[in-house]
Design a protein around this motif. Structure first.
Motif, PDB file in Angstrom:
ATOM      1  N   MET A 106       0.821  -1.208   0.000  1.00  0.00           N
ATOM      2  CA  MET A 106       0.000   0.000   0.000  1.00  0.00           C
ATOM      3  C   MET A 106       0.858   1.262   0.000  1.00  0.00           C
ATOM      4  N   SER A 107       2.068   1.155   0.579  1.00  0.00           N
ATOM      5  CA  SER A 107       2.893   2.354   0.678  1.00  0.00           C
ATOM      6  C   SER A 107       3.284   2.856  -0.717  1.00  0.00           C
ATOM      7  N   ARG A 108       3.116   2.050  -1.746  1.00  0.00           N
ATOM      8  CA  ARG A 108       3.396   2.502  -3.122  1.00  0.00           C
ATOM      9  C   ARG A 108       2.230   3.290  -3.700  1.00  0.00           C
ATOM     10  N   PHE A 109       1.099   3.271  -2.969  1.00  0.00           N
ATOM     11  CA  PHE A 109      -0.068   4.003  -3.462  1.00  0.00           C
ATOM     12  C   PHE A 109      -0.508   5.017  -2.419  1.00  0.00           C
ATOM     13  N   PRO A 110       0.266   6.066  -2.196  1.00  0.00           N
ATOM     14  CA  PRO A 110      -0.095   7.000  -1.134  1.00  0.00           C
ATOM     15  C   PRO A 110      -1.462   7.624  -1.386  1.00  0.00           C
TER      16      PRO A 110
END
Lengths: 368, 361
Positions: free
Chosen positions: B55-59
Motif C-alpha cells: 500500500m505504501s506505493r499508493f499514497p
C-alpha cells in the motif's frame, strides 16, 4: 441543516417507539428472591419441594430488619414450581438477586445433581456467582432462619460464604458456575459446603460434602474440611493443632497454600502434596522455647504429613477427586483427551501419595 | 507510526468476542484450536506486512484505485462489490450478536427487531460521517472502554477460579490439526488491517510495516485471553455447553468492592461500545466501497447516496434479525468467517501484484 437532522432523529425515535411496548415493571410490583432451596418432596408422586425466600423491603436498614416470606411448592420440575409459586403471590418474581441456593441434604444424597442444577444454569437472570450449599436438616429450614443479627434477609449466608464478615478456613464456598464446572469436568469432582441449622436461628458452616458426578459420597468433618480448603481456596486465618509430649500447641497460620505435583517414579504414578505453612504459635499447654522453633517446625511437619496422607487416602478409597488430581494428570499428558482420561481412571486407585510439608514458624506469640 | 491504524487493528482484535470467534475456537478446542491459534499469528502478520508494504506505493489511494491500475474496470467493480459485502456482513454479524446478547441480558422483554433498530439509529448516524470523523470516534471509544476491559481481563487472570489445569488440559491436544473454520476464526483477530482499503485514503502516510511485531504479540495475547478465560472458568469439558461462553464467564467474576458486584452489566456496556465502534467502521467502509461501484455519472458527493446505502444495510439487518435466531446467527457467522480468509488473501495478493507492477513500470 441542523434542524433537519434533528427532525430526522426525532422521527426515527418515534418510529422506534411504535415497534413495540416494553415489559418493564416497577420495583413495587416485584418480589426479590434472595435465596432458594430444593428438597425432595414429601409427597409420593412429586419429586421436589421448591422454596423461594422473598425479601420484604423495610424502610430502614437496621439489625433485625430481615423480614421475608417463604413460599413452597411440590412439583416434578423446578421451573414448574416457580411458575406455580408466581400464582401464589401478588408480585412478579425477580430472580436477579438470588444469591444462595440451598439443596437439601437428602436430595444431595439421592443424587442426580445435574438435573437439579440445570434450571439454575439455564436461566439467564440467575447470577453465576450465587452460592450453592447443602442444607442440614433440609434446605427449607435453612431459609427459614431469622437471626436477630441480620440486616437483610439471608445476609448471614452471604456474609459467611463471601468471607466478607467472618474469615475462616472452615468455610468452603462454592459458586454456582464452579459447581456446574465440577459436575462436567472429568478429573475434578463437585463439592458442596454443608450449612447446618444449630438452633437459636443460627447456622454452622464447617463441613463439606464431596460428590461424585451424581451424588454425595463423603462428608468431611471440620478438620478435614480445613485441609481440603488449603488446596481449594488457599485461605488465611488457619489453625493447626500439633500434639507435643502430653499436651499440644497450636499454630496460627496467616496463609496455607497447598500445591501438588504428579510424577512418574519408576513406573509408578506418585502424587506429592506440598503444603506451605507460615505462622506463629498461638497457644501451648507446656512452656515453649523461642530457641527451639526449628524443633517445633519438624514436629508440626510430621503431624501434618500424617493427617494429609490420611485425608487423601480417604478420597482415593471413595474414588472421588475434589482437589483435581485427575485434571492435573490430564493437563500433563498429551493425546486424545478420552484416552488420557481412561488411563487416569485405571491409575487413580493405585496412585501413591507422598506429603512434603514445609512449616515455618516466625514467632511464639507474646510469650517467649 | 500512524496511531489510527493501530486503533483499527486493535478494535478488531477486541471485537472478536462478539463475532463468535471464541465460540468457534472453543467448539474445536480438542480438534486443532491450539494449532489454529499458533498458525494464525504468522499468517496475520504476513498479511499485515504485505498489505502495508504494498500500500505504501499508493499514497492516499484506496482499493478502487489500486484495482483499476491492474484490472479491467468491470472485474475491479465485481471485486469491490464482493469486498463491500464482506464488510457489511462483518458489521451485520456483530450487530446481530451484540443485539441478541444485550436484549437477552438487559431487557428480555424487548423484541429483537426493536433492539436492533435502536442500535441501527446510532450506527447509521455515525457511519455516514467522513472517514476522519469515524476514526476520531474510534479513538474516543477505545479510550473509554479499553482500560475497563483490561481491568476485567486482568481480574480474570488473578481470579481464584481461573484454573490453569483446565487450560493446560486443552493445550495437551496440540497434536490435532486445525480445521478450516478454526483457522479462519483465529486469523479474524488480525483482519483489522483490511480497513485500509478505504481508510488509506484518509492517511497522509502509510503506516510503517515495522509495527507488525506489535500486532503479532498483541494479537496472540488477546487471542489467548479470549480463548482461555472461558475454558479456565467453565472447565475444559463444560465450556462448550454455553451459547455465549464469554457472557457466562463475565457473570462468573465477582468484584466485591465495586459499585456493582456483578461484572456482567459492565461487560455488556463495554462490549456494546466496542462492537458499535467496529460496526460503524465496517459499514462506513462498505458504503464507501459501494459508492465506488456506482456509475461515474453519479456524484459521490451527494449526501443522499450514503443514506440510501445505509437504509439498505439497515433493512437487510432487520430482515436477517427477523428470520434468524441465536443458532442460525452462529451458523451464518461460521460461513462468513470461512469465506473471509480466502477473500482477504485474494485482495492482499492483488494489492501486492499491483505494487510490484508499479515498481517495474
Amino acid at each position: 441543516m441542523k434542524g433537519k437532522r434533528l427532525l430526522v432523529l426525532l422521527t426515527l425515535l418515534l418510529a422506534g417507539s411504535a415497534l413495540g411496548g416494553c415489559g418493564f415493571k416497577d420495583i413495587d410490583k416485584r418480589f426479590f428472591v434472595v435465596a432458594m432451596s430444593v428438597d425432595p418432596s414429601g409427597k409420593e408422586d412429586k419429586k421436589y419441594l421448591v422454596t423461594v425466600k422473598l425479601a420484604i423491603p423495610s424502610p430502614s436498614e437496621k439489625f433485625g430488619s430481615n423480614q421475608y416470606t417463604l413460599v413452597s411448592e411440590d412439583t416434578d420440575s423446578i421451573a414448574q414450581a416457580v411458575r406455580i409459586i408466581k400464582s401464589k403471590v401478588d408480585k412478579e418474581l425477580d430472580l436477579g438477586h438470588l444469591k444462595a441456593i440451598v439443596i437439601g441434604r437428602e436430595l444431595v444424597e439421592k443424587g442426580n445433581m445435574d438435573e437439579v442444577m440445570d434450571w439454575f444454569v439455564r436461566r439467564r437472570d440467575i447470577q453465576n456467582i450465587a452460592w450453592v450449599a447443602a442444607g442440614v436438616p433440609d434446605g427449607r429450614s435453612i431459609l427459614d432462619l431469622r437471626p436477630p443479627t441480620e440486616r437483610l434477609p439471608s445476609n448471614m449466608l452471604f456474609m459467611s460464604f463471601g468471607q466478607v464478615g467472618t474469615e475462616t478456613a472452615y468455610i468452603v464456598s462454592e459458586y454456582l458456575f464452579d459447581f456446574r464446572r465440577r459436575l462436567r469436568e472429568r478429573g475434578l469432582d463437585p463439592i458442596l459446603p454443608i450449612v447446618e441449622s444449630r438452633g437459636d436461628q443460627q447456622v454452622a458452616i464447617n463441613k463439606v460434602a464431596l460428590l461424585d458426578k451424581n451424588k454425595m459420597r463423603l462428608v468431611l468433618d471440620p478438620l478435614d474440611t480445613k485441609i481440603f480448603n488449603s488446596f481449594y481456596q488457599g485461605i488465611g486465618k488457619y489453625d493447626i493443632q500439633i500434639r507435643q509430649d502430653q499436651g499440644y500447641f497450636i499454630i496460627s497460620a496467616d496463609n496455607v497454600k497447598g500445591s501438588f505435583t504428579i510424577e512418574n517414579v519408576q513406573g509408578k504414578t506418585v502424587i506429592t502434596l506440598k503444603p506451605h505453612i507460615h505462622g506463629i504459635i498461638e497457644e501451648a499447654t507446656s512452656p515453649i522455647s523461642k530457641t527451639e522453633l526449628a524443633k517445633y517446625e519438624r514436629q508440626a511437619e510430621q503431624e501434618i504429613k500424617e493427617r494429609a496422607l490420611q485425608f487423601v487416602k480417604r478420597l482415593q478409597q471413595a474414588n472421588i477427586d475434589p482437589i483435581g488430581f485427575g485434571l492435573r494428570y490430564r493437563a500433563r499428558h498429551p493425546g486424545n483427551p478420552d484416552h488420557v482420561w481412561k488411563k487416569w481412571v485405571e491409575l487413580y486407585p493405585e496412585v501413591e501419595f507422598r506429603v512434603q510439608p514445609h512449616v515455618r514458624l516466625t514467632s511464639t506469640g507474646q510469650l517467649g | 507510526m500512524n496511531r489510527y491504524f493501530v486503533y483499527l487493528v486493535f478494535l478488531n482484535m477486541l471485537v472478536n468476542i462478539v463475532s463468535y470467534v471464541p465460540q468457534i475456537l472453543i467448539g474445536s478446542r480438542f480438534q486443532g484450536a491450539i494449532w489454529a491459534i499458533l498458525a494464525s499469528v504468522p499468517i496475520g502478520m504476513l498479511l499485515i506486512y504485505t498489505c502495508l508494504k504494498s500500500m505504501s506505493r499508493f499514497p492516499r489511494q484506496g482499493l478502487t484505485d489500486i484495482l483499476d491500475s491492474i484490472l479491467p474496470r468491470w472485474i475491479g467493480r465485481v471485486l469491490l462489490l464482493m469486498s463491500a459485502c464482506q464488510f457489511f456482513m462483518a458489521g451485520c454479524i456483530s450487530l446481530l450478536s451484540i443485539a441478541d446478547t444485550s436484549i437477552r441480558y438487559i431487557s428480555p422483554e424487548t423484541p429483537l427487531v426493536m433492539g436492533i433498530f435502536m442500535f441501527l439509529i446510532v450506527i447509521c448516524m455515525a457511519a455516514v460521517h467522513r472517514t476522519k470523523q469515524v476514526l476520531y470516534l474510534v479513538e474516543i471509544i477505545l479510550f473509554i472502554d479499553v482500560p475497563l476491559i483490561l481491568f476485567i481481563i486482568v481480574k480474570a487472570f488473578w481470579n481464584r477460579s481461573y484454573d490453569w489445569d483446565a487450560v493446560a488440559t486443552v493445550g495437551m491436544s496440540y497434536s490435532a490439526l486445525p480445521t478450516w473454520t478454526a483457522l479462519s476464526a483465529a486469523t479474524y483477530i488480525f483482519s483489522g488491517y483490511s480497513d485500509l482499503v478505504v481508510v488509506h485514503k484518509a492517511f497522509k502516510q502509510t503506516p510503517s510495516p515495522k509495527s507488525v511485531w506489535l500486532f503479532g504479540a498483541l494479537g496472540l495475547a488477546i487471542l489467548f485471553a479470549s480463548f482461555s478465560i472461558p475454558i479456565a472458568f467453565q472447565g475444559a469439558d463444560g465450556v462448550s455447553d454455553y451459547i455465549y461462553p464469554w457472557i457466562i464467564t463475565a457473570d462468573s467474576m465477582r468484584v466485591e468492592l465495586g459499585i456493582v458486584e456483578r461484572v456482567l452489566p459492565l461487560f455488556l456496556l463495554l462490549y456494546s461500545g466496542i462492537s458499535l465502534g467496529s460496526i460503524i467502521v465496517r459499514w462506513h467502509i462498505a458504503s464507501d466501497l459501494l459508492k465506488d461501484c456506482l456509475p461515474s455519472s453519479w456524484s459521490r458527493k451527494k449526501p443522499l447516496t450514503s443514506w440510501i446505502f445505509f437504509a439498505f444495510f439497515a433493512s437487510v439487518s432487520l430482515v436477517l434479525a427477523f428470520f434468524f435466531n441465536e443458532n442460525n446467527i452462529l451458523a451464518v457467522g461460521r460461513v462468513w468467517l470461512n469465506f473471509r480468509l480466502p477473500s482477504e488473501v485474494l485482495i492482499v495478493a492483488l494489492i501486492l501484484i499491483a505494487a510490484r507492477r508499479r515498481r517495474t513500470s
